[in-house]
Design a protein around this motif. Structure first.
Motif, short mmCIF file in Angstrom:
data_model
loop_
_atom_site.label_atom_id
_atom_site.label_comp_id
_atom_site.label_asym_id
_atom_site.label_seq_id
_atom_site.Cartn_x
_atom_site.Cartn_y
_atom_site.Cartn_z
N ARG A 128 19.60 -20.13 33.67
CA ARG A 128 18.81 -20.04 34.81
C ARG A 128 19.59 -19.18 36.01
N GLU A 129 20.68 -19.51 36.17
CA GLU A 129 21.32 -18.67 36.88
C GLU A 129 21.24 -17.04 36.72
N LEU A 130 21.43 -16.76 35.40
CA LEU A 130 21.38 -15.28 35.15
C LEU A 130 19.70 -14.62 35.41
N TRP A 131 18.89 -15.57 35.34
CA TRP A 131 17.63 -15.25 35.32
C TRP A 131 17.43 -14.93 36.84
N ILE A 132 17.98 -15.68 37.64
CA ILE A 132 17.60 -15.68 39.24
C ILE A 132 18.38 -14.36 39.52
N SER A 133 19.44 -14.31 39.16
CA SER A 133 20.51 -13.27 39.61
C SER A 133 19.87 -11.82 39.11
N GLY A 134 19.35 -11.89 37.77
CA GLY A 134 18.62 -10.54 37.36
C GLY A 134 17.46 -10.26 38.37
N ARG A 135 16.39 -11.34 38.55
CA ARG A 135 15.38 -11.17 39.01
C ARG A 135 15.61 -10.61 40.87
#
Length: 273
Positions: A128-135
């Motif tokens: 979830r953190e990776l998704w938010i960071s990438g977005r």
């Protein structure tokens, strides 16, 4: 102007922090080295394939007489490679942070732990953190591209385009670079991108004092690899000032049993009469 020097101070404090914690410095180098190898491979591949890409994109020039065909396609080849190099520079930090999310998250937590007080936790899974960071990185990249197009157009204005515009360009780059680096600590505080930008705009000189010098150095990706751990540490220290986390409430001490008014409190071993 005091904030300008304070922002630069956080940059230096971050470098000193990793200098005192050599294990974390080596730990923070790994994502940058991986990103550097990937980007170097991509740029080498682009260098070898740029000619073929240009020839494929300009079939109308196949019948042009020499030297015009060579000059035209040579110019486009150089332009393609320059564009690839520019994209590599402006995306290097975001890519490194994305690849090194678990590494820099641990480093940032250790910085906060060493400074004392509460260490915030997002409570989110790594994916979830990776998704938010990438977005969020993609949103920042789009903003940088829009500002880049605007500044490129302003660059054609005589005198202003050769003096003021480059300075504005470094300020814009420094601001968004600071945003990318502080995002590690801000995301752990569950602060959304819009709120992060508002915090950084509210202390604009502090943000520029941190980000602009780093932008100048990050123009050389190889140097950026070695400064990245300290940059994350310094950004964490700056985030602690911009969005402090209150310490946990202390556990109240247990008061002794109250005795009736006017009656002294007796020890267990004290005889009664």
């Amino acid at each position: 102007m005091r904030d300008l020097g304070r922002g630069f101070g956080y940059l230096m404090k971050g470098q000193r922090w990793v200098g005192r914690h050599g294990r974390w410095f080596g730990f923070g180098l790994l994502p940058g080295l991986v990103t550097l190898v990937l980007y170097a491979g991509a740029l080498v591949g682009l260098a070898y394939g740029a000619d073929d890409l240009t020839a494929w994109a300009t079939p109308f020039a196949d019948d042009w007489a020499s030297p015009w065909q060579g000059l035209f396609r040579g110019f486009l080849t150089a332009l393609v490679y320059a564009l690839g190099l520019f994209l590599a520079v402006i995306t290097f930090t975001a890519a490194t942070l994305l690849i090194g999310q678990p590494f820099y998250e641990s480093l940032s937590e250790e910085v906060e732990r060493s400074e004392g007080g509460s260490v915030p936790s997002s409570g989110l899974s790594i994916w979830r953190e990776l998704w938010i960071s990438g977005r969020d990185s993609l949103r920042i990249l789009l903003r940088v591209v829009l500002y880049g197009i605007l500044l490129f157009a302003l660059g054609f204005i005589p005198v202003v385009g050769q003096t003021v515009v480059p300075v504005l360009g470094f300020c814009v780059s420094g601001f968004f670079l600071a945003e990318e680096l502080t995002s590690v600590a801000f995301q752990r505080r569950r602060i959304a991108l819009k709120e992060r930008l508002a915090l950084l705009r509210g202390r604009r000189m502090l943000t520029l004092g941190f980000g602009v010098p780093l932008t100048l150095v990050f123009l050389v990706p190889f140097v950026a690899v070695f400064l990245m751990p300290g940059a994350v540490a310094g950004a964490t220290l700056m985030a602690r000032e911009l969005a402090p986390v209150p310490d946990a409430d202390p556990v109240p001490e247990q008061e002794p049993d109250a005795s009736p008014a006017g009656t002294p409190h007796l020890r267990k071993d004290q005889p009664t009469h």
